[in-house]
Scaffold this active site. Structure first.
Site, short mmCIF file in Angstrom:
data_model
loop_
_atom_site.label_atom_id
_atom_site.label_comp_id
_atom_site.label_asym_id
_atom_site.label_seq_id
_atom_site.Cartn_x
_atom_site.Cartn_y
_atom_site.Cartn_z
N ALA A 173 6.64 -3.10 -5.81
CA ALA A 173 5.81 -1.98 -5.39
C ALA A 173 4.34 -2.31 -5.59
O ALA A 173 3.94 -2.74 -6.67
CB ALA A 173 6.18 -0.72 -6.17
N GLU A 174 3.55 -2.11 -4.54
CA GLU A 174 2.10 -2.22 -4.65
C GLU A 174 1.52 -0.80 -4.53
O GLU A 174 1.42 -0.26 -3.43
CB GLU A 174 1.51 -3.12 -3.56
CG GLU A 174 0.01 -3.29 -3.68
CD GLU A 174 -0.62 -3.85 -2.42
OE1 GLU A 174 -1.56 -4.64 -2.55
OE2 GLU A 174 -0.19 -3.49 -1.31
N ASP A 175 1.22 -0.20 -5.65
CA ASP A 175 0.76 1.17 -5.68
C ASP A 175 -0.40 1.28 -6.65
O ASP A 175 -0.22 1.13 -7.86
CB ASP A 175 1.90 2.12 -6.07
CG ASP A 175 1.43 3.56 -6.19
OD1 ASP A 175 0.40 3.91 -5.56
OD2 ASP A 175 2.07 4.34 -6.92
N SER B 66 0.81 -1.22 0.00
CA SER B 66 0.00 0.00 0.00
C SER B 66 0.84 1.27 0.00
O SER B 66 0.76 2.10 0.91
CB SER B 66 -0.93 0.00 1.22
OG SER B 66 -1.85 1.06 1.14
N LEU B 67 1.63 1.44 -1.06
CA LEU B 67 2.47 2.63 -1.15
C LEU B 67 1.66 3.92 -1.23
O LEU B 67 2.10 4.97 -0.76
CB LEU B 67 3.39 2.53 -2.36
CG LEU B 67 4.46 1.44 -2.34
CD1 LEU B 67 5.41 1.61 -3.50
CD2 LEU B 67 5.24 1.45 -1.04
#
Length: 900
Positions: free
Chosen positions: A612-614, A560-561
């Site tokens: 990255a989870e964005d 959750s970036l």
């Protein structure tokens, strides 16, 4: 005492983002007496250079370092690469790069290098010291008094303590407490004041029986050559000789007797005139003046002696020989804090006393049967501590990731353990053909129903699954099976719990987190880290390195970036305008943290993988930090699963848009090699959501007259969705545990709304014996083999040359492979023409309609081989005419090229 430095390889320019760490695991500086008749050069002035010249040289050095550090760095490099000309974003990236350099300068004022900055776990927390004691350190700048309380001291807040004003903490708020081991009755204190013990390597050797005096005598006899110990026995010979040369044999003995001293030049000339006729052998040193007013004198040394001294290794082995083993320690002492002891840290604050779980604790019981939480001192004896048996596997070029949650990995309605996961799930993952497991919910969290995303103790594995050694065994066994182990890490926010977590850790509201509204997530109520604080960065960056070093983790998915990158926590309606990525709602400090995290991880561990989870796809996620990016290796394509879920739940089959499927799955072609694709992950089936299998099969009744058709539809779409998602995307694919065989139930963790039931918090592995689920599992295995044998994920970006929304057909090529999909619910095509580049024979290597995969087997064996026709179709020179039953897909491979 002279500092002797061991040879190291450290190249760290504070202004250089390309960091190089290569440091042997040895002592870096060792102090030992220097001996022998020498000629040595000594600078005896308070300042070697005048202040003005010092400032000029310092400025020149900084300017030179800055230019060297910026070499090869372009803060807007990736914008130029992709052809973006957005001035506000470019200016934002330049300012961010400048602030990154300033942030590194701040770090280097307190820490030797970024390696030291990211290895705080080596000194902070609870550590056994070689000098028969345990050292405890923690950061609480708002506290006035700190003590350790636990069952080892009767929970007394006064027995093991440190107080403000009594050397209890440093200027930055790090409290230091020593827990001395207790001398056993009848035992005498150690003969050597700084006696050291080896608690691990030599635990079975005990005391060698050799006295300290014998070791020191042997060191002097064996290490020093004749005459080299002259100045150990006569430490003041050199200064006395210098004094006599300056003032004569009857020089002044007090400051009052000391008259005004002549300048250096006059003294030197007088001394030179006095000794002009002396033989060189009588002058072991010479006084040299550079003609500067600020020079006092320099003593020149013999270059041959310098070379000899520098090549001499320090006598560390003799010092190490004074160490005693574990048996000798156990015979003389009892541990100050035994293994398994329960403890907390006690603070006195301006608002009163409070107890907390230490922030750097590595083993925690967050909620022990409704009682107060406590940390557990984990220090098993060497014979029982876990020993690594397997080496890390090589990082595969394509990642096939199996996403897992340990607690729900069992079949029974209970929390599963690390050991059960190791024994039952790891072999299944290997058999299924995946090469990576990604674990979420492993880091300690108080509330099980939060799925592990409201983390309370960042350095601890969750005790509800087992011990730290149990988790090490899990990772080790996975490595033995050739599986990498990734960890879902949550540094974007933290649990708001005070007793167990970090909220108001030292009684203040701004220790680890922002104050006021910014310190809380707008929708979840979790705490938001203060990324501009060096000690918070020290804590978080060290945490990443801790998991890699202590547990041999191979990669991280940063959860959750968008929650951390934006002050609105990613819940604002974003239009995709580039202005939204550089306005006042962007947390620049959070971006700097992510850049530092990627730089340090990749410098210390070159094979590490960061994901990255964005949901907002921030620009430059996977671009190098030297080119203005954030430095991640991969990013998750979150849009794909949302699209499939929308189609399955809200759109009739005949209205599915082929163009939308392609555009969503292909995404931005420039970053396709950095994209991780998945049809569904745990988000689709946790806490109220439904898995695709539940949507497709959940409402089918055994007694329904249309059961077979509904099962065929569900089975066909389940396979086709996975096939196109797997093969049209990037170099990596992810699947959530159980979805590969169509797990029919959602996941729901025990919570008050379901009366804390575990009925849906598990996986039904027994379904693999069911024909439907066995067929789906067999197909998923073939998908993994397709990548293993044909390297489909490693191929370049797919060439999508045929998208027919009316007939619901998609065709694309990837290397020598041709993928053809017919999503139409009813229409089949006998000889459907699709273009191909190469003329030749194309063989079906995978067919979703095969009976072994639960299909109807409508394509016969003689139709598996197709020869090209020289006819221009889809803009290509050749074509093949293929049978295309409804709701099926085939993968063709060029088996023979025809030369025309």
């Amino acid at each position: 005492m002279t500092s002797l430095s061991l040879k190291t390889k450290i190249s760290l320019n504070p202004n250089n983002s390309a960091l190089h760490f290569n440091v042997p695991n040895k002592l870096q500086h060792t102090n030992f007496p220097k001996k022998g008749k020498i000629k040595i050069k000594v600078t005896c002035s308070a300042t070697d250079q005048p202040p003005q010249q010092q400032q000029q040289q310092t400025y020149s050095k900084k300017k030179r370092n800055a230019s060297e550090g910026d070499k090869g760095i372009d803060p807007v490099g990736f914008l130029n690469k992709v052809g973006i000309t957005h001035k506000p974003l470019a200016q934002f990236l330049r300012e961010r790069h400048k602030e990154l350099k300033n942030r590194k300068d701040e770090i280097f004022k307190r820490f030797l290098n970024l390696m030291e900055f990211s290895t705080g776990y080596e000194i902070v927390g609870m550590h056994r010291n070689v000098e028969h004691r345990v050292d405890f350190m923690d950061w609480a700048p708002g506290a006035r008094y700190c003590a350790l309380v636990g069952d080892f001291n009767g929970w007394s807040p006064t027995e093991n303590c440190a107080r403000e004003g009594h050397l209890g903490h440093d200027d930055y708020g790090y409290w230091f407490i020593i827990l001395e081991d207790k001398l056993r009755e009848g035992e005498k204190p150690d003969e050597l004041y700084f006696q050291q013990y080896n608690y691990v390597d030599d635990y079975d050797k005990g005391d060698s029986g050799v006295s300290i005096q014998e070791i020191f005598k042997r060191a002097n006899d064996e290490y020093w050559e004749p005459g080299e110990d002259r100045f150990v026995k006569n430490r003041f010979e050199l200064p006395a000789k210098l004094y006599e040369q300056l003032f004569g044999p009857n020089g002044p003995q007090t400051l009052q007797e000391l008259e005004e001293m002549p300048d250096a030049q006059t003294t030197y000339k007088a001394w030179k005139e006095q000794h002009k006729d002396d033989l060189p052998s009588n002058l072991p040193y010479d006084v040299i003046d550079n003609g500067k007013d600020y020079d006092v004198f320099n003593v020149a040394s013999d270059p041959r002696w310098q070379e000899k001294f520098r090549s001499k290794e320090p006598p560390i082995p003799y010092w190490l020989e004074t160490r005693k083993g574990r048996k000798a320690w156990l015979k003389k002492y009892t541990p100050g804090i035994p293994h398994g002891s329960k403890y907390r840290v006690y603070f006195n604050t301006p608002d009163g006393p409070l107890e907390r779980i230490p922030a750097w604790a590595t083993y925690v019981q967050p909620d022990a049967d409704g009682k107060e939480a406590f940390a557990i001192h984990w220090e098993p004896s060497p014979e029982f501590a876990y020993k690594w048996r397997n080496t890390r596997p090589k990082v595969p070029k394509s990642l096939r990731i199996y996403e897992c949650h340990v607690g729900i990995s069992g079949s029974k309605p209970k929390i599963s353990s690390f050991n059960e996961f190791t024994e039952k799930v790891l072999p299944h993952v290997k058999e299924a053909g995946y090469n990576v497991i990604q674990l979420f919910g492993v880091v300690e969290h108080k509330d099980y129903f939060t799925v592990g995303y409201r983390v309370t103790n960042l350095y601890a594995v969750s005790s509800r699954y087992g011990t730290p050694d149990d988790f090490k065994r899990l990772v080790d066994e996975a490595h033995g099976l050739g599986l990498l182990v990734f960890l879902d890490i949550v540094h974007s926010y933290s649990a708001a719990d005070q007793m167990v977590g970090l909220s108001q850790f030292d009684g203040s509201n701004d220790c680890y987190f922002h104050t006021g509204k910014r310190g809380f997530h707008k929708y979840w109520g979790t705490r938001m880290f203060k990324y501009d604080d060096l000690d918070v960065l020290h804590f978080l960056l060290s945490n990443l390195n801790w998991w890699v070093v202590e547990y041999q983790i191979d990669g991280f998915q940063f959860h959750s970036l968008s929650s951390m990158i934006y002050t609105h926590n990613g819940f604002a309606s974003l239009t995709g305008d580039l202005e939204e990525y550089c306005n006042q709602y962007v947390d620049k400090d959070a971006l700097l943290y992510l850049i530092l995290a990627n730089e340090i991880l990749h410098a210390l561990h070159p094979n590490i993988i960061t994901i990255a989870e964005d949901a907002t796809y921030y620009p430059g996620l996977c671009e190098p930090t030297t080119q203005g990016g954030l430095g991640f290796d991969y990013f998750l394509n979150l849009s794909a699963s949302e699209m499939w879920l929308s189609f399955l739940e809200n759109t009739p089959d005949h209205e599915w848009s082929m163009s939308k499927i392609v555009s969503t799955l292909v995404g931005n072609g420039q970053y396709s090699d950095k994209m991780i694709m998945y049809a569904e992950n745990h988000n689709q089936s946790i806490s109220g959501g439904r898995s695709f299998a539940e949507i497709l099969f959940g409402e089918i009744s055994e007694h329904s007259p249309d059961t077979n058709n509904l099962l065929l539809r569900g089975c066909s779409l389940h396979k086709m969705i996975r096939l196109i998602t797997f093969t049209i995307g990037g170099h990596a694919y992810l699947n959530f545990m159980g979805n590969e065989f169509g797990h029919p139930k959602r996941v729901e963790f025990p919570m008050p709304s379901n009366n804390f039931s575990f009925s849906l918090a598990n996986r039904h592995w027994d379904l693999l014996a069911n024909r439907l689920h066995s067929n789906l599992y067999s197909f998923d295995q073939e998908l993994m083999k397709l990548d293993e044998n044909a390297k489909v994920l490693l191929r370049g970006s797919p060439s999508v040359h045929h998208v027919n929304d009316a007939k619901m057909v998609i065709c694309y090529m990837r290397g020598p492979l041709v993928f053809i999909f017919n999503f139409h619910p009813t229409d089949s095509y006998e000889d459907y023409s699709v273009g191909v580049e190469e003329a030749g024979e194309y063989q079906i290597i995978l067919n979703t309609d095969e009976s072994k995969f639960g299909g109807q087997g409508l394509i016969k064996e003689h139709q598996y081989l197709q020869r090209t026709i020289s006819k221009r179709v889809d803009g290509l020179r050749n074509c093949i005419e293929v049978p295309l039953p409804s709701r099926t897909a085939q993968v063709y491979k060029l088996s023979r090229i025809l030369r025309i």
